[in-house]
Design an enzyme around this catalytic site. Structure first.
Site, PDB file in Angstrom:
ATOM      1  N   HIS A 278       0.840  -1.198   0.000  1.00 36.01           N
ATOM      2  CA  HIS A 278       0.000   0.000   0.000  1.00 36.01           C
ATOM      3  C   HIS A 278       0.870   1.241   0.000  1.00 36.01           C
ATOM      4  O   HIS A 278       2.060   1.172   0.274  1.00 36.01           O
ATOM      5  CB  HIS A 278      -0.905   0.012   1.240  1.00 36.01           C
ATOM      6  CG  HIS A 278      -0.127   0.064   2.507  1.00 36.01           C
ATOM      7  ND1 HIS A 278       0.457  -1.054   3.076  1.00 36.01           N
ATOM      8  CD2 HIS A 278       0.200   1.111   3.315  1.00 36.01           C
ATOM      9  CE1 HIS A 278       1.101  -0.705   4.168  1.00 36.01           C
ATOM     10  NE2 HIS A 278       0.987   0.597   4.339  1.00 36.01           N
TER      11      HIS A 278
ATOM     12  N   HIS B 118       5.420   6.252  -1.619  1.00 38.41           N
ATOM     13  CA  HIS B 118       6.184   5.017  -1.798  1.00 38.41           C
ATOM     14  C   HIS B 118       5.365   3.802  -1.371  1.00 38.41           C
ATOM     15  O   HIS B 118       4.367   3.930  -0.663  1.00 38.41           O
ATOM     16  CB  HIS B 118       7.478   5.069  -0.986  1.00 38.41           C
ATOM     17  CG  HIS B 118       7.250   5.001   0.494  1.00 38.41           C
ATOM     18  ND1 HIS B 118       6.842   6.093   1.229  1.00 38.41           N
ATOM     19  CD2 HIS B 118       7.325   3.965   1.370  1.00 38.41           C
ATOM     20  CE1 HIS B 118       6.696   5.737   2.494  1.00 38.41           C
ATOM     21  NE2 HIS B 118       6.969   4.441   2.607  1.00 38.41           N
TER      22      HIS B 118
END
Length: 172
Positions: free
Chosen positions: A34, A115
């Site tokens: 995620h 990220h």
């Protein structure tokens, strides 16, 4: 209860991330790959109801956007986290900012670096070795993101979706 706000990439990108996470991320079994939009926070039943209403409003203010992953990177020397770097874009930045103002007003612990974590809690030597190998690989992945999620943490430490929010004006 502890909650967090994230977006999940496509299965294709999750599979790429998980091919590394299985080996390098101790949280592999606790949460799918995620991009964290808002760090974990505590909320009771009433607070979470208000939070969900606010998240619905925020979702309508942000259009679906392209998520582009273009390299492997690391937060070293601050910590030994290796990640798939996501190219910042205006809609992703706007979503992050909306989740840190108004009802959600609080300064994030770190600057927003979009990220997807693939490795963490690595020794210095393992981090250096793994990152060195990954930086030689080419990665270029682009997809459209049209939703984000609020998750809650279960007693065993794993995370599960509480509610999903579709992006875009007039969408529910």
């Amino acid at each position: 209860m502890k909650y967090g706000i994230v977006l999940f990439p496509s299965k294709k990108l999750q599979d790429i991330a998980n091919s590394y996470r299985k080996r390098y991320d101790p949280n592999y079994a606790l949460v799918p790959p995620h991009l964290t939009l808002k760090a974990p926070f505590e909320a009771d039943e009433k607070e979470i109801g208000d939070t969900v209403k606010e998240l619905r409003k925020i979702a309508k203010q942000v259009k679906p956007f392209k998520l582009s992953v273009y390299k492997f990177s690391s937060f070293a020397p601050v910590n030994n986290v290796i990640y798939l770097k996501v190219e910042p874009n205006p809609e992703l930045t706007k979503l992050h900012e909306l989740l840190h103002q108004g009802k959600f007003k609080e300064e994030p612990e770190y600057a927003f670096v979009p990220h997807i974590t693939i490795g963490q809690n690595l020794s210095d030597d393992e981090h250096s070795d793994v990152l060195g190998r990954l930086k030689m690989l080419k990665i270029q992945h682009v997809e459209t993101i049209d939703r984000f999620h609020i998750l809650y943490q279960l007693e065993n430490g794993s995370w599960t979706v509480y509610e999903t929010f579709l992006l875009g004006e007039g969408r529910d």
